[in-house]
Design a protein around this motif. Structure first.
Motif: not given
Length: 508
Positions: A30-43
């Protein structure tokens, strides 16, 4: 042998974690994928919250228990792999003091250049410091500031209040193992890529000399452990949060690069594989250290008795393809390249350097471009150009890596990663390299490779490489080069080489 018959393998990437339950045949039950955020900003900022990774793991295991109600009592081991070159500042309890500076974070680029440069210079590196790094560590920090070295110095200089409270500066997988066991450790791969580790045979370990050279405090660096070593059982808190028994053993774990190498089954010396996901890399084991200063790749010490693992990383692959698809009107991810028409001789050219580049040119200032656009070009032409551009960028890197003594230059090339499962891309890569392409368990090779680390503990194999070698037979698709397309892409590669040279001069 150990109690329980199953292993939970968790592969933490840039956008999410793939978690699988693996049995003695290295079959994913069995398998599952869970996402999470990546915060991208200038600089150049690219951050993630470590607690988001842990929360995603807990949520994934809750889902897996729905499929396998007896998972908790059958699980014997938990193994992690993760993205490399992150920096987490944690206090003495392991609590993160700020978000993780991920591998994609480039804010420390000026520090990277200052750390590595200075008269007399060779390839942008101060010669005396470079010679010391090469002798001890078989490499040097990237000038683009993406390696942990410059990131650690950035925290020290720009956030002194955080640095003062920091007990540990560790990578992504290291923090996860601590969150599970209460023990802070690191992998040889992460240690080597901090460029303050001595990687010479028989002398592997943190180097006081390199710490003094860089200004990094050795006391904030975690003990180095092997990938298949037992770090400890789950803490009571971790067991409760993950819904597992506290007797579950947690291994040292590894990087996504070594996990993919194991998952591809390419564990012989000189056998190369390509991973194509958000970023891309060409990698393979070698019997001794290798290095190319000119082309910014080297072997690092892996977590398998410090066996050298060559890594030639490129910053842009799936991320560049995603960007082009969003620009031209997205679609279902599995079919967005299915109906893009027949490649044309006058299709535009695409340099995929949307986040700079590392191999075979290390320059964080490089930027992507479409070249040769005409009024008649439509979104399909742009998508065809993107596919070609990423494949030919890999061809460019491969042309350097295959010069290494002992590198296999004939036979199929194994590919893994989410982009590898796209048939249009896989065929284009076969044509670009003029080599047969073997697609492994594309989206889950890292997860399977991670699971092989537990094979000796579980009694499934004598050693990790024996277990991984069995995965070479698991081919989901094969692609042979198309002679007419090989010739067309060779012509396009020549044109791109000219465009590339001009672009590199413009951004240097």
């Amino acid at each position: 042998m150990t109690q329980g018959d199953l292993v939970i393998s968790a592969d933490f990437g840039t956008s999410g974690v793939k978690v699988g339950v693996v049995d003695s045949n290295l079959t994913v039950l069995a398998r599952v994928t869970e996402s999470y955020p990546l915060v991208l900003k200038t600089g150049g900022i690219a951050e993630q919250s470590p607690e988001d990774w842990w929360g995603a793991l807990a949520h994934a295991l809750a889902s897996l228990r729905q499929e396998l109600p007896d998972l908790s009592k059958r699980t014997a081991a938990l193994v992690f792999s993760s993205q490399l070159c992150g920096v987490i500042c944690a206090d003495a309890n392991g609590t993160p003091l700020r978000p993780c500076l991920t591998w994609l974070d480039k804010r420390a680029a000026p520090l990277g250049k200052k750390l590595t440069g200075g008269f007399p210079e060779v390839h942008g590196y101060n010669l005396p410091r470079l010679l010391k790094w090469l002798r001890l560590a078989n490499g040097a920090p990237a000038k683009n500031g993406m390696d942990p070295t410059a990131k650690m110095l950035w925290v020290m200089q720009q956030e002194p209040e955080i640095y003062a409270k920091t007990r540990w500066m560790v990578d992504v997988k290291d923090w996860l193992v601590h969150r599970a066991t209460g023990e802070m450790t690191t992998s040889p791969e992460s240690a080597n890529l901090s460029w303050v580790m001595d990687s010479r045979t028989g002398r592997e370990g943190w180097s006081d000399s390199l710490c003094a050279l860089t200004g990094i405090d050795r006391s904030k660096l975690a003990p180095i452990v092997q990938a298949d070593s037992i770090v400890g059982p789950l803490t009571a808190q971790a067991a409760a949060e993950l819904g597992l028994d506290a007797s579950v053993k947690v291994l040292g774990g590894t990087s996504d690069v070594m996990a993919s190498a194991l998952g591809s089954g390419e564990v012989a010396d000189g056998a190369l594989h390509i991973s194509v996901a958000t970023s891309a890399w060409i990698a393979g084991f070698f019997p001794n250290r290798r290095l190319s200063v000119a082309h910014s790749y080297a072997t690092i010490t892996s977590g398998l008795n410090y066996r050298p693992l060559l890594i030639a990383s490129q910053e842009n692959a799936g991320s560049a393809l995603d960007w082009v698809c969003q620009l031209t009107g997205n679609g279902a991810k599995d079919t967005r390249f299915a109906d893009i028409g027949t490649p044309q001789d006058d299709d535009p050219f695409f340099l995929p350097w949307l986040a700079g580049e590392r191999v075979p040119v290390d320059n964080s200032n490089l930027r992507g471009t479409f070249h040769g656009l005409s009024l008649h070009h439509d979104k399909n032409a742009l998508r065809r150009a993107a596919i070609d551009g990423v494949a030919l960028n890999l061809r460019w890197a491969m042309s350097k890596v295959v010069r290494e003594k002992g590198a296999q230059t004939t036979g199929p090339v194994s590919i893994v990663g989410g982009v590898a499962s796209d048939p249009v891309f896989a065929q284009t890569l076969a044509d670009a390299l003029n080599r047969d392409i073997r697609v492994c368990s594309a989206r889950h090779a890292g997860m399977l490779g991670t699971a092989t680390l537990a094979a000796p503990l579980m009694g499934w194999a004598n050693n990790v490489c024996d277990a991984a070698a069995t995965l070479k037979s698991r081919t989901s698709a094969t692609y042979a080069p198309n002679s007419s397309r090989v010739a067309q892409l060779a012509v396009r590669a020549d044109h791109l080489a000219k465009i590339r040279r001009f672009a590199i001069r413009s951004y240097t």
